[in-house]
Each structure stands twice: as C-alpha cells, then as structure tokens.
Design an enzyme around this catalytic site. Sequence first.
Site, PDB file in Angstrom:
ATOM      1  CG  ASP A  54      -1.741   1.140   1.470  1.00  0.00           C
ATOM      2  OD1 ASP A  54      -2.954   0.913   1.600  1.00  0.00           O
ATOM      3  OD2 ASP A  54      -1.244   2.271   1.540  1.00  0.00           O
ATOM      4  CB  ALA A  87      -7.018   1.490  -5.897  1.00  0.00           C
ATOM      5  CE  LYS A  88     -12.239  -5.308  -2.752  1.00  0.00           C
ATOM      6  NZ  LYS A  88     -12.802  -5.575  -1.437  1.00  0.00           N
ATOM      7  CB  VAL A 120      -3.097  -3.918  -0.334  1.00  0.00           C
ATOM      8  CG1 VAL A 120      -1.883  -4.785  -0.628  1.00  0.00           C
ATOM      9  CG2 VAL A 120      -2.894  -2.508  -0.890  1.00  0.00           C
ATOM     10  CB  THR A 142      -0.799  -2.313   7.547  1.00  0.00           C
ATOM     11  OG1 THR A 142      -1.499  -1.865   6.379  1.00  0.00           O
ATOM     12  CG2 THR A 142       0.439  -3.100   7.147  1.00  0.00           C
ATOM     13  CE  LYS A 155     -15.903 -14.146   1.767  1.00  0.00           C
ATOM     14  NZ  LYS A 155     -17.332 -13.910   1.561  1.00  0.00           N
ATOM     15  CD  GLU A 197     -16.195  -6.531   8.606  1.00  0.00           C
ATOM     16  OE1 GLU A 197     -16.955  -7.410   9.034  1.00  0.00           O
ATOM     17  OE2 GLU A 197     -16.166  -6.173   7.397  1.00  0.00           O
TER      18      GLU A 197
HETATM   19  N1  LIG Z   1     -11.548 -10.620   1.887  1.00  0.00           N
HETATM   20  C1  LIG Z   1     -12.261 -10.468   2.975  1.00  0.00           C
HETATM   21  O1  LIG Z   1     -12.660 -11.441   3.601  1.00  0.00           O
HETATM   22  C2  LIG Z   1     -12.584  -9.084   3.484  1.00  0.00           C
HETATM   23  C3  LIG Z   1     -13.080  -8.915   4.772  1.00  0.00           C
HETATM   24  C4  LIG Z   1     -13.331  -7.633   5.234  1.00  0.00           C
HETATM   25  C5  LIG Z   1     -13.096  -6.525   4.425  1.00  0.00           C
HETATM   26  N2  LIG Z   1     -12.611  -6.726   3.156  1.00  0.00           N
HETATM   27  C6  LIG Z   1     -12.341  -5.594   2.285  1.00  0.00           C
HETATM   28  O2  LIG Z   1     -11.375  -4.757   2.891  1.00  0.00           O
HETATM   29  C7  LIG Z   1     -11.533  -3.441   2.381  1.00  0.00           C
HETATM   30  C8  LIG Z   1     -11.417  -2.459   3.507  1.00  0.00           C
HETATM   31  O3  LIG Z   1     -10.165  -2.600   4.093  1.00  0.00           O
HETATM   32  P1  LIG Z   1      -9.500  -1.398   4.892  1.00  0.00           P
HETATM   33  O4  LIG Z   1     -10.514  -0.794   5.775  1.00  0.00           O
HETATM   34  O5  LIG Z   1      -8.245  -1.898   5.461  1.00  0.00           O
HETATM   35  O6  LIG Z   1      -9.266  -0.301   3.752  1.00  0.00           O
HETATM   36  P2  LIG Z   1      -7.998   0.107   2.891  1.00  0.00           P
HETATM   37  O7  LIG Z   1      -7.219  -1.050   2.464  1.00  0.00           O
HETATM   38  O8  LIG Z   1      -8.539   1.035   1.857  1.00  0.00           O
HETATM   39  O9  LIG Z   1      -7.102   0.945   3.929  1.00  0.00           O
HETATM   40  C9  LIG Z   1      -7.615   2.111   4.507  1.00  0.00           C
HETATM   41  C10 LIG Z   1      -6.648   3.287   4.389  1.00  0.00           C
HETATM   42  O10 LIG Z   1      -5.602   3.099   5.342  1.00  0.00           O
HETATM   43  C11 LIG Z   1      -4.327   3.275   4.730  1.00  0.00           C
HETATM   44  N3  LIG Z   1      -3.407   2.456   5.529  1.00  0.00           N
HETATM   45  C12 LIG Z   1      -3.211   1.118   5.478  1.00  0.00           C
HETATM   46  N4  LIG Z   1      -2.394   0.730   6.482  1.00  0.00           N
HETATM   47  C13 LIG Z   1      -2.071   1.842   7.180  1.00  0.00           C
HETATM   48  C14 LIG Z   1      -1.254   2.085   8.321  1.00  0.00           C
HETATM   49  N5  LIG Z   1      -0.681   1.084   9.004  1.00  0.00           N
HETATM   50  N6  LIG Z   1      -1.130   3.363   8.753  1.00  0.00           N
HETATM   51  C15 LIG Z   1      -1.763   4.376   8.101  1.00  0.00           C
HETATM   52  N7  LIG Z   1      -2.547   4.215   7.038  1.00  0.00           N
HETATM   53  C16 LIG Z   1      -2.709   2.945   6.572  1.00  0.00           C
HETATM   54  C17 LIG Z   1      -4.546   2.892   3.298  1.00  0.00           C
HETATM   55  O11 LIG Z   1      -3.618   3.517   2.444  1.00  0.00           O
HETATM   56  C18 LIG Z   1      -5.955   3.412   3.036  1.00  0.00           C
HETATM   57  O12 LIG Z   1      -5.915   4.766   2.693  1.00  0.00           O
HETATM   58  C19 LIG Z   1     -12.867  -3.389   1.683  1.00  0.00           C
HETATM   59  O13 LIG Z   1     -12.684  -3.368   0.294  1.00  0.00           O
HETATM   60  C20 LIG Z   1     -13.533  -4.688   2.104  1.00  0.00           C
HETATM   61  O14 LIG Z   1     -14.425  -5.169   1.130  1.00  0.00           O
HETATM   62  C21 LIG Z   1     -12.340  -7.981   2.686  1.00  0.00           C
HETATM   63 ZN   LIG Z   2     -16.926  -6.941   5.796  1.00  0.00          ZN
END
Ligand SMILES: NC(=O)c1ccc[n+]([C@@H]2O[C@H](COP(=O)([O-])OP(=O)(O)OC[C@H]3O[C@@H](n4cnc5c(N)ncnc54)[C@H](O)[C@@H]3O)[C@@H](O)[C@H]2O)c1
Ligand SMILES: [Zn+2]
Length: 386
Positions: A54, A87-88, A120, A142, A155, A197
């Site tokens: 990321d 970006a997803k 990511v 992260t 997934k 969650e």
């Molecule tokens: N595959 C699965 O089972 C599953 C489960 C739950 C959620 N998801 C998916 O996850 C996504 C949401 O994930 P998210 O909330 O992590 O969003 P994200 O990946 O967009 O991250 C959120 C923001 O935090 C920033 N970031 C990441 N790590 C950081 C750090 N350590 N310090 C500062 N900034 C940081 C990123 O650049 C981004 O701007 C959704 O698309 C959701 O559908 C998937």
């Molecule tokens: Zn979810």
Amino acid sequence: MPNPPDYSWSVQAQQPVDYQVSMVQGLLDPSNSSLARACGADGVRKVRCLVVVDDVVDELYGDRFRDYFGAWNIEAAWQPAPGDETAKTLEQAVAITEAMSAMGILRRTEKVIAIGGGVVMDVVGLAASLYRRGIPYVRIPTTLIGQVDAGVGVKTGVNHGHHKNRLGSYCAPTTTLIDTEFLRTVEPRHINNGMAEIIKMALVKDADLFELLEIAMPVVDAGMMADRNPLSIEIIARAIAGMLSELEPNLWESVLERSVDYGHTFSPSLELRADPPLLHGEAVGVDMAICVALAHNRGMLSKEDTDRALRLMCAAGLPVTDAVFTAELVSEALRDAVKHRDGMQRIPLTTGIGSVRFVNDLTDDEIERGLDFVSQWAAEHREETA
Ligand SMILES: NC(=O)c1ccc[n+]([C@@H]2O[C@H](COP(=O)([O-])OP(=O)(O)OC[C@H]3O[C@@H](n4cnc5c(N)ncnc54)[C@H](O)[C@@H]3O)[C@@H](O)[C@H]2O)c1
Ligand SMILES: [Zn+2]
C-alpha cells in the site's frame, strides 16, 4: 464400442488448505525471523520475492521493510499499490500480475508479499490466484479490518459495477502475519471502520467480546489498539479466533447460512452508492443497525439488548443510518443478496447478543419498519450518534 456420449468419468479431488495466522510482536525487527521464514529465507541463501505494498504504508514503513529484507538476504522487487476502495479494480489486479511477470517470479518457491489494508489484501490475493492459476502469497495486514477480517480468510476480490467484490476467488495465503504496531498510524475513522467487523463477531457469536468492547470503547484509539495491552490484544485475538472458527469448516462457502455475513446483507449493494462515500465498516454498521431493528421488531432481541447494540455502534463512531439506505434501495439490495445466497434470503438476525438465527421471510414492510425504528432511535439518541 459405445457411442461417445455413453462414456462417462467421475472426477473427485480434495484440495487441502493449510495456512497459519499469527500475531507477531516486532515483525520488522531483524532479529525476528517470522517474516523471513514466510519468505522462505534463512539469511544465507539469497531468495527473491515480490512486495506489493500500500503506497501509504510504503511511505510510513517502507524503509524498515527494506532494512529487514536486506538483513535477511531477501531481494525484494517493489510494487507500491494504491490502497483505497476506488483502486479495488480488476485493472489493479492485472497490473500486479504484470509485476509478477516482469520479475519472472518462480511459480512455487518465490512468494508475493501483500502489505496493506483490506484493499491490498483483496487485490493481491486475486492477482495471486490468477497468475499461472495460483501462486503462493503472504499477507501482512496493516489496518484493523485487515488484521481481524480481510487478512485472515481465503476470499479475494475486486469491485465491479456498483457491487462490492463482484469478481473474486478463494485463494488461501501461505501465511498471515499480524503486528498490531502498524495500527498506531491508522486514521481514527479507519479504526472505527475495523471496529464494525469486531462488533459483528461479538454480536453473532461472542457475548464476552461484546462486554469487553463496551468497557474498551470509550478509550479505543489507534495507540490503544497498537499497544499490546491485555484488553486490546484480547479484543483482536477474540475477533480473529471467532472469525477463523466460523470460516474454517466452510472455507468455500458451501453452506450459505454464514453468521459472518451479519451486516453484509444490504451493504454490499449500497456501500459504493453512498454519497458522500461510506467506508466498508460504516456500510456494515448501517446494515447491522437495520438488522438489530429487524430482530427487535420480530421480538427476537430484547429492548435492552437492542439499545446496547446500537449504543456500542455509536460509541465506536459508526453511523447507524445513511441516506442511501432507503426502503426501496434496501429492498433492491436484498433481492441481489438472494441471488448471492442462491435463491434464499438466509439473513442472519440476532436472537440475543452472541447468537443468530437465519430468516428467509423478510418482507418489504418489515424493512420499512426497521428503517423507521433506527431513524427514531437515532433521533432520540442524538448526543450518542453525533
Ligand atoms: N476478503 C475479505 O474477507 C474481506 C473482509 C473484510 C473486508 N474486506 C475488504 O477490505 C476493504 C477495507 O479494508 P481497509 O478498511 O483496510 O481499507 P484500505 O485497504 O482502503 O485501507 C484504509 C486506508 O488506510 C491506509 N493504511 C493502510 N495501512 C495503514 C497504516 N498502518 N497506517 C496508516 N494508514 C494505513 C490505506 O492507504 C488506506 O488509505 C474493503 O474493500 C472490504 O471489502 C475484505
Ligand atoms: Zn466486511
């Protein structure tokens, strides 16, 4: 000789899945071998990997990762990737497969290392499952959502059209390494996002976790979740354990009654349509609030537990209402969920805090009354929802 249509073969196979999810302290400390082992490194022999990171995380922690890889004789090809929901996309997943191709990654022994939030995790997981029909990858989540949810299951996916994760696959990582220290720099709104969650897991299967959250919520922030204090560790560990115990017997979702789909009935169709945009956990929060109201209105959830559930969501800074969740759009979202759940509603609703039952007979009228209930509750609790 029989005619060709009379020949018939039955093919049956099972694919074992075996991966480790570990909470690790000091992941980037070169004296800690967890990440090196996940990359197949021993510090002597040179190994290669592709690091997809990321771009925000790269700014914050990239140098420490590079130092770590240097110390373990790991030659890392570096691929920064945008980490927000826009970006997803399938294009991003394809771009990552091109980075795999450019470095000439070996199909079995060289790993892709995904470092970042849920976006990511999902995009790299999909790219890894597509490239040569599947290559091994490691997850280093992260964000809070990444650490308790997106990073721990199998997934992968990207958004398509207005729909969340419409294109995706099941592809287990070889290893997930979770260091809560990364949470220290996560923005407050994204900590709240992850809390959705965790509250979900508490509502569907862990009343003790719910009580811990009630105690902790007033003092929750990024620093508190990053510190390895007993309360934050227990919250994160319980959320992961609960999630894995639900996922493990049903990794490929052969059973479509999934309690972890709580809060994910209406939100997948509406999250990307909200204006201003909702984060994933925020959309889940609004969906959970509706489901709490639906359970209350059916007499499945007491008034007291209904209040506790909605209060906890508000205390976590999550919205319980949003303009895009109109009766019409929620009903439409349910129709899409029915397709996703193979022709039935299969909606998990709470029968108390920590347990669920699946319902298949939700009506449009009930949806309207559920939405009214939440709006009225929010109006009566303005100071909590602010
Ligand atoms: N595959 C699965 O089972 C599953 C489960 C739950 C959620 N998801 C998916 O996850 C996504 C949401 O994930 P998210 O909330 O992590 O969003 P994200 O990946 O967009 O991250 C959120 C923001 O935090 C920033 N970031 C990441 N790590 C950081 C750090 N350590 N310090 C500062 N900034 C940081 C990123 O650049 C981004 O701007 C959704 O698309 C959701 O559908 C998937
Ligand atoms: Zn979810």
